[in-house]
Design an enzyme around this catalytic site. Structure first.
Site, PDB file in Angstrom:
ATOM      1  N   ARG A  34      -6.519 -17.099  52.576  1.00 17.91           N
ATOM      2  CA  ARG A  34      -6.720 -18.544  52.789  1.00 17.91           C
ATOM      3  C   ARG A  34      -5.434 -19.244  53.214  1.00 17.91           C
ATOM      4  NH1 ARG A  34     -11.249 -19.680  48.194  1.00 17.91           N
ATOM      5  NH2 ARG A  34     -12.964 -19.224  49.591  1.00 17.91           N
ATOM      6  N   LYS A 201     -31.122 -14.113  44.333  1.00 16.72           N
ATOM      7  CA  LYS A 201     -32.133 -15.077  43.890  1.00 16.72           C
ATOM      8  C   LYS A 201     -32.839 -15.800  45.017  1.00 16.72           C
ATOM      9  CE  LYS A 201     -29.214 -16.598  40.320  1.00 16.72           C
ATOM     10  NZ  LYS A 201     -28.484 -17.823  40.251  1.00 16.72           N
ATOM     11  N   GLY A 351     -20.263 -15.940  51.616  1.00 16.84           N
ATOM     12  CA  GLY A 351     -20.564 -15.239  50.368  1.00 16.84           C
ATOM     13  C   GLY A 351     -20.520 -13.724  50.457  1.00 16.84           C
ATOM     14  N   GLY A 374     -21.047 -22.198  49.339  1.00 12.58           N
ATOM     15  CA  GLY A 374     -21.933 -23.346  49.161  1.00 12.58           C
ATOM     16  C   GLY A 374     -21.994 -24.240  50.390  1.00 12.58           C
TER      17      GLY A 374
HETATM   18  P1  AMP Z   1     -26.207 -13.744  46.770  1.00  8.36           P
HETATM   19  O1  AMP Z   1     -25.019 -14.355  46.095  1.00  8.36           O
HETATM   20  O2  AMP Z   1     -27.474 -14.489  46.524  1.00  8.36           O
HETATM   21  O3  AMP Z   1     -25.964 -13.428  48.205  1.00  8.36           O
HETATM   22  O4  AMP Z   1     -26.453 -12.382  46.012  1.00  8.36           O
HETATM   23  C1  AMP Z   1     -25.586 -11.320  46.115  1.00  8.36           C
HETATM   24  C2  AMP Z   1     -25.890 -10.386  45.018  1.00  8.36           C
HETATM   25  O5  AMP Z   1     -27.210  -9.901  45.154  1.00  8.36           O
HETATM   26  C3  AMP Z   1     -25.003  -9.170  45.010  1.00  8.36           C
HETATM   27  O6  AMP Z   1     -24.195  -9.194  43.865  1.00  8.36           O
HETATM   28  C4  AMP Z   1     -25.974  -8.001  44.964  1.00  8.36           C
HETATM   29  O7  AMP Z   1     -25.619  -7.022  44.036  1.00  8.36           O
HETATM   30  C5  AMP Z   1     -27.258  -8.661  44.548  1.00  8.36           C
HETATM   31  N1  AMP Z   1     -28.433  -7.871  44.968  1.00  8.36           N
HETATM   32  C6  AMP Z   1     -28.780  -7.476  46.184  1.00  8.36           C
HETATM   33  N2  AMP Z   1     -29.882  -6.729  46.159  1.00  8.36           N
HETATM   34  C7  AMP Z   1     -30.268  -6.641  44.871  1.00  8.36           C
HETATM   35  C8  AMP Z   1     -31.330  -6.003  44.202  1.00  8.36           C
HETATM   36  N3  AMP Z   1     -32.236  -5.294  44.861  1.00  8.36           N
HETATM   37  N4  AMP Z   1     -31.393  -6.120  42.869  1.00  8.36           N
HETATM   38  C9  AMP Z   1     -30.469  -6.832  42.187  1.00  8.36           C
HETATM   39  N5  AMP Z   1     -29.453  -7.471  42.763  1.00  8.36           N
HETATM   40  C10 AMP Z   1     -29.342  -7.387  44.099  1.00  8.36           C
END
Ligand code: AMP
Length: 392
Positions: A34, A201, A351, A374
């Site tokens: 950064r 999520k 992210g 975000g």
């Molecule tokens: P996000 O911050 O919403 O992009 O989520 C990223 C996170 O989703 C990472 O830490 C991954 O380990 C998790 N992730 C991806 N696929 C899966 C899955 N099938 N089951 C559980 N966690 C997952």
């Protein structure tokens, strides 16, 4: 878009809101990306003989104990090395010492003010965009450059506050310009436009799905969030991630836009959330009650590649599996590589997908890897971002 090049900054006092929110442990900087990224804007100002006054937040400051661990002093040191010139660090966010240092600045001098969030200890003045604070910081300079993309979705005193008090004399720095130029290609994307969504999520991606489902030709869904969609289609998903609260949302999206949503046809399953267990590839109607899906399967990867191969624009947010585990990062990596090999204009929406691409040495090879988590998500949700509005 009003950028630094549109303002006369020659010999002026230029306030630059940087993003120096670097990982710090025991006063040591873990990763200085950064700081390095901020150099273009700072050096441009120095070439114009400006007096450069830098502001940034670092971490969160909620109580006294947060002050020392979020002290910007190590950043000043690193910046000095990178700029190869002295950086005067003022361990205060306001007051005589700061004002005196600024009054004594000569052309080409650099001052870094203490972490703007030190002001949060007193009624969250920075984070709540305290009127008096924004006015005060604005009074220290002639011109304001916002180059902190990561906080552009927030109305804070050090971005919105200063900008509103220097109307006509505020603009974006090179980093924000680059982000906004790349992200704005998604306002009117060249088609076919494909969106790839993964991550944990559904709740984090609802706004993005709502905003992009009409624009995109297809939305390919993997990662943990795919299982709530599969559940919405009445599949047994075992112990895979389920976002119960958003099951109805998934059902509605599938009902209204079923032709656009592409879900996995197979997944890699195991019985424990770990990298140690063996995994099996299952068709989605074969998942057992005690199994959890941690990645998409090979047939899904092929199907996704088929959808992506003719795309002219791809937006990807969220990994398709638990990429932190060696066994479950394969398909995310392979599809990233596929997009790079086929020279498909790909935007990684901040992210974890950017972290995954960096780990696979592919981050520099895509069209754009956004630095905002975000901020990028809110942009993709079509929301108005206060930091942008204040400068517009
Ligand atoms: P996000 O911050 O919403 O992009 O989520 C990223 C996170 O989703 C990472 O830490 C991954 O380990 C998790 N992730 C991806 N696929 C899966 C899955 N099938 N089951 C559980 N966690 C997952």
């Amino acid at each position: 878009m009003k950028t630094i090049k549109d303002l006369n900054i020659d010999n002026k006092k230029v306030l630059i809101r940087c993003d120096f929110n670097v990982p710090l442990k025991d006063g040591k900087i873990g990763d200085d990306t950064r700081i390095v990224s901020s150099l273009q804007t700072i050096n441009y100002c120095l070439e114009k003989n400006a007096k450069v006054i830098l502001l940034s937040h670092l971490g969160r400051v909620k109580e006294e104990a947060d002050l020392e661990k979020n002290n910007l002093a190590p950043v000043a040191k690193r910046l000095e090395e990178l700029l190869e010139r002295p950086v005067t660090f003022i361990d205060e966010t306001r007051g005589e010492k700061l004002e005196e240092a600024i009054n004594n600045m000569k052309d080409g001098d650099v001052v870094l003010i203490q972490n703007t969030r030190y002001e949060d200890l007193d009624g969250k003045k920075e984070s709540k965009n305290d009127e008096e604070l924004g006015k005060y910081w604005a009074s220290l300079g002639d011109v304001f450059i916002n180059d902190a993309f990561g906080t552009i979705h927030r109305a804070h005193a050090s971005n919105v506050g200063i900008a509103t008090n220097l109307p006509g004399n505020s603009a974006f720095g090179f980093l924000i310009e680059k982000e906004l130029t790349a992200l704005s290609t998604l306002d009117n994307p060249e088609k076919p436009f494909m969106v790839v969504l993964g991550g944990a999520k559904v709740s984090d991606k609802i706004g993005v799905i709502e905003n992009l489902v009409t624009k995109a030709d297809k939305i390919l869904i993997g990662g943990g969030m795919a299982f709530t969609f599969l559940k919405a289609e009445n599949y047994e998903i075992g112990t895979s991630l389920l976002d119960e609260e958003n099951l109805e949302f998934c059902k509605r999206i599938l009902k209204e836009y079923g032709d656009k949503i592409v879900l996995p046809v197979d997944v890699a399953v195991t019985t424990e959330y770990s990298n140690d267990e063996e995994y099996k590839v299952r068709l989605i109607n074969e998942i057992e009650y005690n199994e959890m899906g941690l990645d998409i399967g090979p047939e899904t990867k092929e199907a996704f590649a088929n959808h992506l191969k003719n795309a002219k624009t791809v937006l990807w947010n969220g990994p398709l599996g638990v990429y932190e585990f060696e066994k479950y990062k394969k398909h995310t990596d392979e599809l990233l590589q596929f997009l790079v090999d086929n020279d498909i204009k790909t935007i990684l929406g901040g992210g974890d997908i950017v972290a995954a691409a960096a780990a696979a040495n592919l981050k520099e090879k895509v069209y754009h890897a956004s630095t905002g988590g975000g901020a990028t998500l809110e942009y993709l949700e079509g929301k108005t971002l206060p930091g942008i509005e204040a400068i517009k």
